[in-house]
Motif scaffolding. Structure first.
Motif: not given
Ligand SMILES: [Zn+2]
Length: 272
Positions: A14-26
């Motif tokens: 779940l954390l990996t997904i959170l990190v990836l989504v956050s980086l894409v948003l940024d």
């Protein structure tokens, strides 16, 4: 106490997904005002992942629930623990050394090895040592599902009860690895999770002197010393260094005035 009963591996997913989504948003320049929220969330996710993994693999913390690595006591007591046996001829040799110096120890045995050498398990108990559960196949419990964890523990407990007449009430997860699901399974079975506070990495066979020096240097009142009379389920490495090191460690600590006790006794000594 961590009360979130998801396996660590799922949390990391779940954390990996959170990190990836956050980086894409940024990257897409979204959520950048008033601060770069995506970037901060990604960093937080990475830090949380490191923290949750470190607490699962390091022996000396209770983040996921009760686990003993040493006890606080003013008495000069230490507990010697041997993992991964029974494994001839080294388990017999360790038992001979313990008998020679009249000191008790605790053996966290692998179910599969106990099944092959029940006579050694009986000798361990007959000579006044304690037996603990170290799973049946020495698997990494962080990568095992709830049912697999239950099987590993229950199969070994049943086997040890058949061999010795007693069910162990202490357990050491292989490599010390545990998360909240693992601790829950142990608590349900009233098994105390026992880690260690003194490790010399004797399983890498670094030389007798290194094992002795690393152990003696870290011992204090209430220490739980980790050594290996076995070699996982592989059963190929020599444990001759550990046997000789155990002799020297016992001799030196007795000379320093320490008293050796089983895990049960050291837990009874805690002055928390
Ligand atoms: Zn082990």
């Amino acid at each position: 106490m961590f009360d979130f009963k998801l396996p660590l591996i799922s949390i990391l997913g779940l954390l990996t997904i959170l990190v990836l989504v956050s980086l894409v948003l940024d990257y897409l320049r979204l959520l950048r005002r008033p601060a770069r929220i995506g970037l901060w969330l990604a960093m937080l996710g990475i830090i949380a992942g490191f923290f949750l993994t470190a607490t699962a693999v390091m022996p000396d913390n209770r983040f996921y629930g009760p686990a003993f690595s040493e006890v606080k006591t003013s008495q000069k007591v230490v507990a010697l623990t041997f993992d991964d046996g029974p494994y001839p001829p080294y388990t017999e040799q360790v038992l001979d050394v313990l008998r020679e110096y009249k000191v008790p120890a605790t053996f966290f045995v692998i179910g599969r090895n106990a099944e092959k050498h029940p006579e050694l398990v009986r000798r361990i108990v007959a000579e006044g040592h304690q037996i603990g559960n170290h799973t049946y196949n020495h698997v990494d419990l962080l990568k095992t599902n709830r049912r697999g964890i239950a099987d590993e523990i229950d199969r070994t407990n049943r086997l040890l009860q058949t061999i010795t007449g007693d069910m162990p009430h202490v357990v050491r997860p292989p490599h010390g690895f545990r998360d909240s699901v693992v601790i829950d399974a142990m608590t349900e079975r009233k098994l105390k999770v026992v880690e260690w506070s003194v490790s010399s990495r004797d399983w890498t066979n670094p030389g007798v002197d290194a094992i002795v020096r690393r152990t003696i240097g870290k011992v204090r009142n209430g220490s739980v010393i980790l050594l290996h009379d076995g070699d996982g389920v592989a059963q190929s490495a020599s444990r001759a260094q550990t046997v000789e090191a155990a002799r020297q460690i016992i001799r030196e600590l007795l000379a320093q005035g320490y008293r050796f006790v089983t895990v049960d006794e050291i837990l009874a000594n805690t002055e928390d």
